[in-house]
Design an enzyme around this catalytic site. Structure first.
Site, PDB file in Angstrom:
ATOM      1  CG  ASP A 234       9.306  -2.666 -29.146  1.00 15.27           C
ATOM      2  OD1 ASP A 234      10.390  -3.125 -29.542  1.00 15.27           O
ATOM      3  OD2 ASP A 234       8.959  -1.483 -29.336  1.00 15.27           O
ATOM      4  CD  GLU A 235       2.841  -6.893 -27.984  1.00 18.11           C
ATOM      5  OE1 GLU A 235       2.350  -8.035 -28.070  1.00 18.11           O
ATOM      6  OE2 GLU A 235       2.181  -5.855 -28.097  1.00 18.11           O
TER       7      GLU A 235
END
Length: 290
Positions: A234-235
């Site tokens: 999620d980055e």
């Protein structure tokens, strides 16, 4: 007898390179030399001499030119300015594989937009680790691939996924609320061409029932983030975000409904912009040209 001239072929050229004088002139000169007509052109130069980004939508007169021919002729321009670039036939739709688990709002929205002609992609299939959305998928006459995942079967399931991507010549993978964490190997293999969607409460509210956690904290904004997938969970580079204001009258269930609405809109925009070649990678960031 019609007096209208037949339309030529349309292309989209995207590029990034170190910013210096002469880039726009060089690109424009190339297009003039090939009798091309610029339909739209967008550009962005980073401050302080960073990178330069450009997207040009152009047409060439009938009978048109082949993509390979234009690519060959543009190579000298690209090499002169150390460009990272790509030329796409505007009529070619990106082959896209959708992945889903047990929350179907994003899948349903993408399938509907695609079937109504408002989403410029070709869907090669739907992959899921559950059977829940088989009937929905098959209603749209789209192939459904059931790939159950456990700790023991994960390597085999991911191998099948990669084979499916290759067999269908899939160019974009969309995680439409697919809730399995993909291995770093898979993420690396599809880097820059896999899009994920999630709520924007991260990193504050992790794990199960984030909207219930948000309710308990009295949040006033509900949002969603669409980003490219990288091995860092999620980055990845963010493509699009959206939010809506909520208040104390919203129950946890209503917060979930609000979140679903935002997620579908944000994901649809991100997929559309990628398919229209508007998103250019800039390290950990993106440049989205209008």
């Amino acid at each position: 007898m019609s007096t209208e001239e037949p339309a030529g072929r349309e292309f989209i050229l995207t590029l990034s390179c170190p910013d210096k004088p002469g880039i726009v002139y060089a690109v424009s000169s190339f297009l003039v030399q090939h009798s091309a007509n610029i339909i739209t052109s967008q550009q962005y130069g980073e401050p302080d001499g960073g990178l330069f980004f450009m997207r040009v939508h152009f047409s060439v007169p009938p009978p048109g030119r082949q993509t390979a021919e234009l690519e060959r002729d543009f190579t000298w321009v690209a090499e002169s300015y150390h460009m990272t670039w790509k030329l796409n036939d505007k009529t070619a739709r990106i082959k896209t594989l959708l992945m889903v688990s047990q929350l179907g709002h994003c899948l349903n929205d993408l399938l509907f937009r695609w079937s109504s002609g408002s989403l410029p992609i070709d869907i090669t299939g739907v992959v899921s680790n559950h059977e829940v959305f088989r009937s929905l998928t098959e209603t749209y006459k789209v192939p459904f691939h059931y790939l159950p995942v456990t700790a023991e079967t994960k390597p085999a399931a991911e191998a099948k996924l990669l084979s499916l991507i290759d067999e269908t010549k899939t160019e974009l993978v969309v995680l439409a609320r697919y809730m399995q964490i993909l291995s770093p190997e898979v993420c690396k293999r599809v880097e820059g061409r896999m899009i994920n969607i999630h709520h924007s409460f991260l990193p504050s509210f992790k794990g199960a029932k984030p909207y219930h956690q948000a309710y308990a904290k009295g949040v006033k904004l509900v949002g969603a983030t669409a980003h490219y997938v990288t091995p860092d969970l999620d980055e990845g580079p963010i493509i699009e975000q959206g939010l809506m204001r909520v208040d104390h009258t919203y129950s946890p269930a209503r917060l979930v409904e609000a979140g679903r609405d935002v997620e579908t809109q944000v994901l649809a925009r991100a997929v559309t912009w990628h398919a229209e070649h508007r998103v250019l990678l800039n390290g950990n960031r993106t440049v989205v040209l209008p």
